[in-house]
Scaffold this active site. Structure first.
Site, short mmCIF file in Angstrom:
data_model
loop_
_atom_site.label_atom_id
_atom_site.label_comp_id
_atom_site.label_asym_id
_atom_site.label_seq_id
_atom_site.Cartn_x
_atom_site.Cartn_y
_atom_site.Cartn_z
N ARG A 180 0.77 -1.33 -0.08
CA ARG A 180 -0.03 0.04 0.19
C ARG A 180 0.93 1.31 0.03
NH1 ARG A 180 -2.98 -3.82 3.01
NH2 ARG A 180 -5.17 -3.90 2.55
N LYS A 201 -18.03 8.95 7.91
CA LYS A 201 -18.34 8.72 6.22
C LYS A 201 -19.38 9.67 5.79
CE LYS A 201 -16.75 4.07 6.20
NZ LYS A 201 -15.91 4.17 7.25
#
Length: 406
Positions: free
Chosen positions: A22, A250
């Site tokens: 990553r 979110k």
């Protein structure tokens, strides 16, 4: 002495060889211009503007002026930090009010705020399962890592039922000792495939066996239902769940997690969960922003409708371009690539040549062979931005000779 660093480097080299290492993009959000951000390819490199296509700030509220103003006011009023754990330093008034607001939002009597959605799942599920004598936990096969961690860390017995399969859940419940307490845990919207659980059917089965039901609405709060309280609200089922868990990180555009439920259940978690007791509380400034965001979300009917319309438009455009968009019932738009290194190459080309940032999704987040891009359109991705993405993806697919959809 053992050469620890050699071990670390060897394992990291393995990730790189598989294309699963990553790399975090250096992004600087631009207030008032979401989904635009500034990207720096290396330390000291000049910044250039890119379009973000993988943010979980689903409604673009992270930079809303009313939320920012509420946070400025709280910062001036209460300062930057929380002062410590709530167990020692007390609870800020903003969190007291936020917990009341969140409980009312989900039609429950009590709420409890955590520092993240991950912690709220891990702490709540872990505590409930650990302290209920002889309990069995029944967990959907695709539950989030935070739910799995809580269940495993509890050391309670658990069974995994096939994803979104009430028939298999019934079989497992029926095979268990009727006298044992049971917890059934699942999500409403699954973030990698974008599918939605059959809530009523799962509830009907769970209720038939007297199980405690735990619903993760992390990817649904703010986005579904008349007031944005989630899929359970949309389907008129909120009152049937014992625990509804959500996030402030979110659709609310901030950070934090929470559970809602009965006063006794919430107080039990508050009193026994190490992940709550020993963690510094959210700062008042964040709680104030969350309260302002929640107020906006409850009335954001048109914003939610626009969000769904843009998601549907993107799916239609990707399908028309013969790009391998995966079926999705929700706002999440996965595009399958199927190989980790290729997935990373696509993301790199999109970023470096087209100014489009989307993070590759590889194993263990998704099974090997299902690697994908996970696109998350928002109400602020306008028609021109959607068209530019589809054109860029089509170009990259041709350049890399990736398989197209029939």
């Amino acid at each position: 002495m053992h050469d620890f660093n050699s071990f670390f480097r060897e394992r990291l080299d393995g990730l790189k060889a598989e294309g699963r290492y990553r790399v975090f993009a250096d992004l600087e959000r631009i207030a008032g211009r979401f989904p635009k951000a500034l990207y720096r390819s290396a330390p000291g490199a000049a910044a250039r503007e890119v379009t973000v296509w993988c943010s979980n700030d689903y409604l673009g509220l992270g930079q809303h002026p009313e939320i920012v103003a509420a946070m400025h006011a709280a910062l001036d009023r209460s300062g930057a930090g929380a002062g410590g754990t709530r167990n020692i330093s007390g609870t800020s008034h903003e969190i007291v009010e936020l917990e009341r607001d969140l409980a009312a939002f989900h039609g429950k009597e009590a709420g409890l705020v955590f520092t993240s959605g991950y912690i709220s799942n891990e702490a709540a599920l872990g505590t409930l399962a650990k302290h209920m004598p002889n309990v069995i936990v029944f967990s959907d096969a695709l539950n989030h890592a935070s739910m799995i961690a809580g269940i495993r860390n509890s050391r309670a017995e658990y069974k995994v039922f096939r994803h979104n399969d009430p028939v298999h859940l019934r079989e497992l419940l029926a095979a268990a000792d009727p006298a044992r307490p049971k917890i059934v845990a699942f999500e409403s919207v699954y973030s990698m495939d974008g599918d939605i659980a059959p809530l009523k059917e799962l509830l009907d089965v769970s209720d038939a066996f007297g199980a405690l039901t735990y619903l993760d609405e992390v990817h649904a709060v703010g986005l579904y239902g008349p007031t944005g309280a989630g899929v359970a609200e949309r389907e008129g089922l909120t009152h049937r769940f014992h625990v509804i868990e959500g996030t402030l990180g979110k659709a609310f555009g901030l950070i934090g997690g929470y559970i809602t439920g009965s006063p006794a259940l919430v107080d039990f978690v508050r009193s026994f969960a190490p992940g709550f007791i020993f963690t510094t509380a959210l700062p008042p400034v964040v709680a104030a922003g969350a309260r302002a965001s929640l107020k906006l979300v409850r009335g954001a009917t048109e914003l939610r409708a626009r969000h769904q319309a843009i998601s549907a438009d993107l799916k239609a455009r990707l399908t028309a371009a013969h790009l391998p968009v995966m079926p999705s019932e929700s706002h999440i738009v996965p595009v399958r690539i199927g190989e980790a290194a290729a997935c990373k190459r696509v993301a790199n080309v999109l970023l470096e040549r087209h100014g489009i940032y989307v993070q590759p999704i590889n194993y263990p987040t998704v099974p090997k062979g299902t690697e994908r891009l996970r696109l998350t359109p928002t109400p602020l991705h306008d028609e021109a931005t959607v068209a530019a993405l589809v054109e860029a993806l089509s170009s990259v697919w041709r350049e890399l000779s990736l398989p197209i959809a029939a």
